[in-house]
Scaffold this active site. Structure first.
Site, PDB file in Angstrom:
ATOM      1  N   ASP A   1      10.691  26.659  16.217  1.00 24.83           N
ATOM      2  CA  ASP A   1      11.905  25.873  16.032  1.00 24.83           C
ATOM      3  C   ASP A   1      11.513  24.421  15.796  1.00 24.83           C
ATOM      4  O   ASP A   1      10.323  24.096  15.711  1.00 24.83           O
ATOM      5  CB  ASP A   1      12.830  26.000  17.248  1.00 24.83           C
ATOM      6  CG  ASP A   1      14.298  26.037  16.838  1.00 24.83           C
ATOM      7  OD1 ASP A   1      14.775  25.035  16.275  1.00 24.83           O
ATOM      8  OD2 ASP A   1      14.969  27.059  17.064  1.00 24.83           O
TER       9      ASP A   1
ATOM     10  N   HIS B   1      15.337  24.924  10.879  1.00 26.58           N
ATOM     11  CA  HIS B   1      14.666  24.875  12.182  1.00 26.58           C
ATOM     12  C   HIS B   1      13.147  24.827  11.981  1.00 26.58           C
ATOM     13  O   HIS B   1      12.386  25.505  12.680  1.00 26.58           O
ATOM     14  CB  HIS B   1      15.053  26.076  13.039  1.00 26.58           C
ATOM     15  CG  HIS B   1      16.467  26.006  13.556  1.00 26.58           C
ATOM     16  ND1 HIS B   1      16.851  25.188  14.587  1.00 26.58           N
ATOM     17  CD2 HIS B   1      17.599  26.639  13.149  1.00 26.58           C
ATOM     18  CE1 HIS B   1      18.146  25.333  14.824  1.00 26.58           C
ATOM     19  NE2 HIS B   1      18.633  26.206  13.953  1.00 26.58           N
TER      20      HIS B   1
ATOM     21  N   GLU C   1      21.779  27.770  10.582  1.00 28.89           N
ATOM     22  CA  GLU C   1      21.899  26.312  10.710  1.00 28.89           C
ATOM     23  C   GLU C   1      20.948  25.558   9.784  1.00 28.89           C
ATOM     24  O   GLU C   1      20.349  24.554  10.173  1.00 28.89           O
ATOM     25  CB  GLU C   1      21.680  25.904  12.174  1.00 28.89           C
ATOM     26  CG  GLU C   1      22.721  26.492  13.113  1.00 28.89           C
ATOM     27  CD  GLU C   1      22.479  26.133  14.568  1.00 28.89           C
ATOM     28  OE1 GLU C   1      23.458  26.084  15.329  1.00 28.89           O
ATOM     29  OE2 GLU C   1      21.315  25.920  14.964  1.00 28.89           O
TER      30      GLU C   1
END
Length: 789
Positions: free
Chosen positions: A225, A295, A358
């Protein structure tokens, strides 16, 4: 005010007595689960006349028998020498007994099977691959299954029956019963985020043990991440030399002399293989997650050429949505394919999770090179570009006989042809994918994200926004009602997720996971028709004792007694309740520890001040939680913890945030709206109050909101000092009072604000002025202080 229920009797002893006393003629054996190895095992209706067994998850079918069988320390455990699956399951069962009772029974391949515990592989058994039949009679115990997984699960169920009373002593007499059991869903998972905070190999094994004891079979391991890259990749050593380490935000990122503190770590491939093998023996498949295209900040910090700008960002100390995406050039895909080759060599399971969530397009949109590439590919927008990116990765995985699984954002721009969707933004993604003929795993964030707090009590650890109590998890139904029967076949199952931005320690991992993972396990395994909240709570009581015996620090939030006091004349009225509304609430008012013989709570208490109330919930004479105590005096009645105040904004983003100091030891934990720190104190007891005393903490503002944050002007470092302002009724206009705040070396600051007299309102609004992105001030506790006599 909600009141707890009165007496709820149950538990193993009640079950055993009922079962022995109710010898119904003609019961016979219940039919076994239908053979099915598909994604969804056909449901088996539970027998309604049998008292609930002390098992989690609840078995598919049970039937009574006559008599019982005493299991002693010397009761033999038998598995044939030429039956390796049975011998493995028998040895694992023996180790469970050793953990609970202090001695492992001898596993042999011969003996009197009529007076023993026998594990038997039965290829002809009409059950699924994970199903089993457990029979207890006066002649002994037999566990039969088609394969190793079913035998193991049968052994787990037998161990739960034996360890239910919490006494951890043999002999234990088991009433005669037959259990025919099989899972409802094929995918029964738990995701652990090791990227934000690293857990030790030993802790992961402890979690795997508990997963197996709940018949969960997929460990989804989030390894990369923005805040850290956690898996050794030998071809790209900087991923762990650089990408595995960050400097935490705020004071935690500096030592006593102000030097940066590196925080992080990683798993070697040898350690990862060790975990994979440990999980395999527990019939758990490990699914690694390597995030792309978003990420990716830790990877780009290690190799800047992978990014869009060519610049090297730091490994992020911030939480939220970042804008550092992989670029879309061929060398970057070469990098990703090389990484995935090493990942596949470590993780032999069918699925590779690629994230896909995301992926804020802020940098892509502003890159002429990325946009030129998109146009050359004939793609209409950046959503289609992301879809092209993920489809290219899927093609690589399929060529290596693996399957891609990703979060539901992979639907945007077009779903890869063989992809499996993990639906987290509600169930809409699962419905859309299933209707397109794709397999889905249901994991909606509002009920299966275990990083959310279990209650709003002051002793809860740091957590994300709103509470997700135990009952919310238990009530979850994984099959969306919008799907027809054919589409529903694509529902592989469900899983719970534990993101660790705010879960810094291993003790907190266990607190957040358990017992909510017990509830999820029952959702994933048991027939929908057999679910019973009250019965689950009765069965959870012995499970909480199993957790304690194993050293698992499970949360008792559902059973913990909440003590609420309000002023009444010269004294106080005190109400007791717990979240689950379960158990007998017993209390004392003399400072002593409550027992099962203490006063039974029936109605609010009328007490003189000062008083100390201690309370707990009990079932079958045993405590269900840790005792909670509260000293009640005049100062308490004039005070409120931040948890007792309301956020000012209905659509705010309240997190339960941990302070960044001290470097060692316990830190304050406070709820704060990170989009505007502001609190409401409704009907404040202002009579005679001369000032407001606030205990406050200064927190680092380490949150990102994608392109919104990237495009925002930085906080003004030279802005006026922040102040805590007191408003009446509304949070707008001129404050009634205020006081400036200043950072010191203390972890908690105390601020006294003189109040005007008389106060024109009973409702107070408390908020900090200044740019909260510079320093996020938060209230821990407030008290109205009377004028000195």
């Amino acid at each position: 005010m909600r009141r707890a229920s009165g007496s709820n009797t149950g538990g193993f002893k009640t079950w055993a007595l009922l079962l022995l006393a109710t010898l119904a003629a003609g019961c016979g054996d219940a039919p076994g689960p239908q053979a099915a190895d598909a994604k969804q095992t056909p449901a088996v209706q539970p027998a309604t006349a049998v008292p609930a067994l002390p098992l989690i998850p609840m078995p598919a079918s049970t039937a009574r028998g006559e008599g019982g069988f005493p299991v002693r320390a010397d009761t033999p455990v038998i598995a044939a020498a030429n039956d390796p699956a049975a011998r493995q399951a028998a040895q694992q069962f023996a180790r469970l007994l050793e953990e609970s009772f202090g001695a492992a029974p001898r596993v042999s391949d011969a003996g009197d099977a009529g007076h023993a515990i026998a594990f038997i592989t039965d290829p002809q058994l009409k059950a699924s691959a994970e199903g089993y039949v457990l029979e207890v009679s006066s002649d002994g115990v037999r566990i039969r299954a088609r394969g190793a997984a079913g035998l193991f699960y049968g052994g787990v169920s037998l161990w739960q029956l034996l360890s239910a009373d919490g006494e951890n002593q043999l002999p234990v007499t088991l009433p005669a019963v037959r259990i025919d059991d099989a899972p409802r869903f094929a995918w029964r998972g738990f995701m652990l985020d090791s990227a934000r905070h690293l857990q030790s190999v030993g802790e992961i094994k402890r979690l795997l043990d508990q997963m197996a004891r709940h018949k969960l079979n997929v460990f989804h391991w989030h390894l990369t991440d923005d805040q850290g890259w956690r898996l050794e990749i030998k071809r790209y050593p900087k991923l762990t030399q650089v990408g595995a380490w960050r400097v935490p935000a705020g004071k935690a990122g500096r030592d006593s002399v102000g030097k940066p503190v590196r925080y992080g770590g990683f798993y070697t491939q040898a350690q990862a293989r060790e975990i994979v093998e440990y999980a395999r023996q527990l019939h758990i498949t490990v699914v690694p997650e390597i995030e792309l295209p978003g990420h990716a900040q830790a990877a780009i910090a290690s190799y800047p050429e992978l990014g869009v700008t060519g610049k090297a960002p730091p490994v992020s100390p911030d939480w939220g949505v970042h804008t550092w995406l992989f670029n879309v050039e061929d060398p970057t895909f070469t990098f990703l394919e090389n990484v995935l080759n090493e990942v596949m060599a470590v993780f032999p399971g069918q699925y590779i999770h690629i994230g896909g969530d995301e992926a804020d397009k802020y940098q892509w949109q502003r890159s002429s090179q990325v946009q030129a590439r998109r146009k050359a590919l004939g793609l209409a927008d950046d959503m289609q570009l992301q879809s092209w990116f993920i489809k290219r990765i899927e093609k690589f995985l399929v060529a290596h006989e693996r399957r891609l699984i990703g979060w539901d954002e992979i639907l945007e721009g077009g779903l890869p042809p063989e992809a499996t969707v993990m639906s987290w933004r509600g169930t809409k993604g699962a419905v859309e994918a299933a209707r397109q003929g794709h397999d889905v795993v249901l994991t909606p964030s509002d009920v299966t994200y275990l990083n959310r707090m279990q209650s709003e009590e002051v002793d809860e650890p740091p957590a994300h926004d709103y509470p997700t109590p135990l009952k919310a998890v238990y009530d979850f139904e994984p099959v969306p009602p919008e799907l027809d029967a054919e589409q529903a076949k694509h529902v592989m199952g469900t899983q719970a997720n534990l993101w660790t931005e705010h879960v810094r320690t291993e003790a907190r991992v266990e607190h957040m996971a358990f017992p909510r993972l017990s509830a999820l396990a029952e959702v994933a395994w048991s027939p929908k028709a057999s679910r019973d909240w009250n019965g689950f709570l009765q069965r959870l009581a012995p499970q909480m004792r199993r957790f304690a015996h194993a050293g698992i620090r499970a949360a008792d939030s559902a059973f913990a007694v909440r003590i609420e006091a309000q002023s009444q004349g010269d004294g106080a009225q005190v109400a007791l309740a717990n979240q689950a509304g379960f158990g007998e609430l017993r209390y004392t008012t003399d400072g002593s520890e409550p027992t099962a013989r203490s006063e039974l709570y029936a109605q609010p208490l009328q007490l003189k001040l000062p008083a100390t109330v201690s309370a707990n919930a009990f079932l079958d004479g045993k405590p269900l939680a840790r005792t909670r105590s509260q000293r009640i005096d005049a100062a308490l009645l004039r005070s409120r913890d931040a948890e007792q105040l309301a956020p000012c904004r209905k659509q705010g983003y309240v997190l339960r945030v941990e302070d960044d100091e001290p470097l060692q030891g316990e830190r304050a934990v406070v709820p704060v709206d990170i989009a505007g720190p502001c609190w409401l104190w409704k009907q404040a007891p202002l009579e005679g109050a001369a000032s407001l005393r606030a205990e406050i903490v200064d927190l680092p503002y380490n949150f990102q909101f994608g392109g919104e944050s990237a495009a925002a002007a930085p906080p003004n470092q030279a802005s006026a000092p922040a102040a805590l302002q007191v408003f009446g009724n509304t949070c707008e206009g001129r404050p009634l009072a205020s006081a400036k705040v200043a950072q010191t070396d203390a972890a908690t600051e105390q601020l006294d604000i003189a109040l005007p007299s008389p106060m024109p309102t009973r409702d107070l609004c408390l908020k900090f002025s200044g740019d909260y992105r510079h320093t996020l001030w938060a209230i821990d506790r407030v008290e109205l202080v009377p004028a000195a006599r």
